[in-house]
Design an enzyme around this catalytic site. Structure first.
Site, short mmCIF file in Angstrom:
data_model
loop_
_atom_site.label_atom_id
_atom_site.label_comp_id
_atom_site.label_asym_id
_atom_site.label_seq_id
_atom_site.Cartn_x
_atom_site.Cartn_y
_atom_site.Cartn_z
N ASN A 1 1.41 -6.23 5.34
CA ASN A 1 1.08 -5.45 4.14
C ASN A 1 0.38 -6.33 3.11
OD1 ASN A 1 4.14 -5.90 4.36
ND2 ASN A 1 4.07 -5.36 2.22
N ASP A 2 0.92 -6.56 1.96
CA ASP A 2 0.14 -7.11 0.84
C ASP A 2 -0.53 -8.46 1.14
OD1 ASP A 2 1.94 -5.22 -0.01
OD2 ASP A 2 2.85 -6.48 -1.54
N ARG B 1 9.80 -8.35 -8.92
CA ARG B 1 9.12 -9.11 -7.86
C ARG B 1 7.61 -9.26 -8.09
NH1 ARG B 1 11.19 -4.46 -5.28
NH2 ARG B 1 9.63 -2.83 -5.01
N ASP B 2 6.99 -9.99 -7.17
CA ASP B 2 5.54 -10.13 -7.06
C ASP B 2 4.93 -10.97 -8.20
OD1 ASP B 2 6.08 -8.36 -5.00
OD2 ASP B 2 5.39 -6.59 -6.10
N LEU C 1 3.73 -5.93 11.78
CA LEU C 1 3.17 -5.20 10.64
C LEU C 1 2.79 -6.14 9.51
CD1 LEU C 1 4.43 -2.00 8.92
CD2 LEU C 1 4.45 -4.13 7.59
N GLN D 1 1.87 -10.55 3.77
CA GLN D 1 3.19 -10.12 4.20
C GLN D 1 3.15 -9.78 5.69
OE1 GLN D 1 6.24 -9.23 1.85
NE2 GLN D 1 5.18 -11.14 1.44
N TYR E 1 8.94 -12.25 -0.16
CA TYR E 1 8.12 -11.13 -0.63
C TYR E 1 6.86 -11.64 -1.34
CZ TYR E 1 10.96 -7.03 0.55
OH TYR E 1 11.58 -6.00 1.20
N SER E 2 6.07 -10.69 -1.82
CA SER E 2 4.73 -11.00 -2.33
C SER E 2 4.71 -11.95 -3.52
CB SER E 2 4.03 -9.71 -2.72
OG SER E 2 3.67 -9.03 -1.55
C1 FRU Z 1 4.18 -3.85 -2.13
C2 FRU Z 1 5.54 -4.50 -1.86
C3 FRU Z 1 5.83 -5.59 -2.88
C4 FRU Z 1 6.79 -6.46 -2.13
C5 FRU Z 1 6.24 -6.42 -0.73
C6 FRU Z 1 7.28 -6.50 0.35
O1 FRU Z 1 3.63 -3.27 -0.98
O2 FRU Z 1 6.55 -3.54 -1.83
O3 FRU Z 1 6.32 -5.10 -4.10
O4 FRU Z 1 6.84 -7.76 -2.63
O5 FRU Z 1 5.54 -5.20 -0.62
O6 FRU Z 1 6.68 -6.59 1.60
#
Ligand code: FRU
Length: 496
Positions: free
Chosen positions: A46-47, A168-169, A44, A63, A106-107
């Site tokens: 994601n970001d 985060r991020d 999977l 991610q 994480y992101s």
């Molecule tokens: C957004 C999020 C971020 C985090 C990441 C984890 O989709 O929840 O806040 O860093 O995905 O995969």
């Protein structure tokens, strides 16, 4: 405190013999794998993370959880490109093996500092199924592409007082010779915020405070994820992904949504004077976008073309999600608009153009395709409702419908055997003034359609999982309408 353990918190280094090869093999033969959208070979994604044009190449990290179509131990996967459309898969960039990132890398975002790419990211730390903390970390990529985690990580250990473990991020930028880091955060009273750190050297950071974003979010907003900041056409812009917004008219119908805020940022007082804020996208599958400066300093955006908490049909094939196409941002009439990046034209082949007039209610097929771009102008409207059906067959179809009397445009993805996400509704819509001409630009890629209306005034990003025979393109109307179109097949941009 002891760290939390669960099988999904393991890295690719813990893979059993042949496990990754088997995952790759199992996902390889999907007819839903996009041809020019960045997507995982398996697992999977994601970001988008760490986006940069660096040393003559575009870098897109994202991610990635390798072992299943679920959220688990997140790695940073890595692709690069010389032209923004042909992507080379590179070895995974960040594998979370250190104590300061024990439950995932994480992101985060990247910034070029002294000829190196500084990639800031969050080390996710879990003490239980819910209890958590976060560290902010740095990895550095040299010009030769070597990526090294900074030896004195974490840069920022834990979270400041007054906030929960949801911090985060990092998005880092330079302004007037100083560096600033924005972080998405949750206050101790469980409401969402953006906090700011400051640095002289991009390494040593001090907490500066909370950004006073003058927006009255409802108390239901419990977290702001992935804050992004940039300047465009003399305006300051924040793009952020708030969690907990409730549907309101045509807005915020996804479980998580994205807004942009235009105004002026004052870094001394940490205030953002808001001129306007709006939902950025109207589609079903758009979250956690990140922007960066392209070759000519244009503002480019990639987003996660997916949504949390929803099961997707490709989960059964052990892969999930893709990124959006790269888009170029602009501010037009006080609104942030998104258009496909110019570079996508390089993928075009086999053009076909035509004109169609529907005299009375009905529909007409104008072509077929699986990976293509379609530009289309509707004119001479006497019909009240008209539009376009993509992925069309006898049984299936994604319906884009314009409604002149209602002044709306909508996308309906219910008519698929593998329809999904219905608990959050099958229709998304927007207000739209419909004048003499409506311009539509669509990019279709096997299981995704990105629809840009009137040069990016309204955009819908939508995943669908069609049967193999569902590849038709139809125009329909309940009365007279004319339409001229140009269609280009698009080449493969990334390996499956
Ligand atoms: C957004 C999020 C971020 C985090 C990441 C984890 O989709 O929840 O806040 O860093 O995905 O995969």
């Amino acid at each position: 405190m002891t760290r939390y353990t669960e099988p999904k918190y393991r890295t690719i280094f813990d893979a059993k013999e042949n496990e990754l090869e088997q995952l790759r093999e199992k996902s390889a033969h999907s007819s839903w794998k996009p041809a020019y959208h960045i997507h995982p070979q398996y697992g999977l994604i994601n970001d988008p993370n760490g986006l940069a044009y660096f040393n003559g190449e575009f870098h897109v990290f994202y991610q990635w959880y390798p072992f299943d179509a679920m959220h688990g131990m997140k790695h940073w996967a890595h692709t690069k490109s010389k032209d923004l459309v042909n992507w080379e898969r590179l070895p995974v960039a960040l594998v979370p093996v250190e104590d300061y990132e024990s439950h995932g890398a994480y992101s985060g975002a990247a910034l070029e500092v002294d000829g190196k790419l500084y990639m800031y990211y969050t080390g996710n730390i879990k003490y239980g199924p819910v209890e958590r903390s976060a560290n902010q970390n740095l990895a550095i990529m040299d010009k030769d592409g070597t990526i090294t985690k900074y030896e004195n990580n974490p840069l920022i250990e834990g979270v400041p007082e007054g906030y929960t473990g949801h911090v985060r991020d990092p998005k880092v930028f330079e302004k007037n010779g100083r560096y600033y880091m924005l972080l998405g955060a949750q206050r101790s009273d469980l409401t969402g915020a953006i906090i700011v750190y400051e640095s002289e050297n991009a390494i040593d950071w001090t907490f500066k405070g909370e950004l006073n974003l003058k927006i009255d979010f409802p108390d239901s907003v419990y977290m702001l994820e992935c804050p992004d900041f940039f300047e465009l056409n003399g305006k300051d812009v924040i793009v952020v992904s708030p969690q907990g917004l409730k549907p309101d008219g045509h807005d915020y119908h996804n479980i998580y949504n994205v807004i942009y805020v235009l105004g002026e940022l004052n870094l001394d007082t940490l205030t953002f004077d808001v001129e306007d804020y709006q939902e950025l996208e109207k589609g079903f599958d758009f979250y956690a976008p990140q922007t960066f400066a392209g070759k000519n300093n244009e503002r480019l955006l990639f987003a996660w073309a997916g949504m949390g908490e929803i099961d997707y049909p490709s989960d059964n094939e052990q892969w999930a999600h893709c990124l959006s196409i790269p888009r170029e941002l602009d501010i037009v009439n006080g609104k942030l608009v998104q258009k496909p990046a110019q570079e996508l034209k390089q993928l075009r082949k086999n053009a076909k153009a035509g004109d169609v007039v529907l005299e009375t209610a009905g529909s007409v097929e104008i072509g077929i395709g699986e990976q293509y771009e379609l530009e289309l102008d509707f004119t001479g409207m006497e019909a009240d409702k008209f539009g376009l059906e993509l992925f069309a067959s006898e049984k299936e179809g994604l319906v884009l419908e314009f409604n002149r009397s209602g002044k709306t445009v909508s996308v309906n993805r219910e008519k698929f055997e593998a329809a999904f996400g219905g608990e959050y509704g099958f229709v998304r819509s927007s207000e739209l003034e419909i004048d003499d001409t409506v311009k539509v630009q669509v990019l279709v890629d096997r299981s995704i359609a990105e629809v840009f209306i009137n040069d990016g005034e309204v955009v819908f990003t939508t995943r669908v999982f069609p049967n193999e025979e569902s590849n038709g393109i139809r125009i329909f109307a309940d009365g007279k309408v004319s339409c001229s179109y140009e269609k280009h097949e698009l080449a493969q941009g990334i390996s499956f």
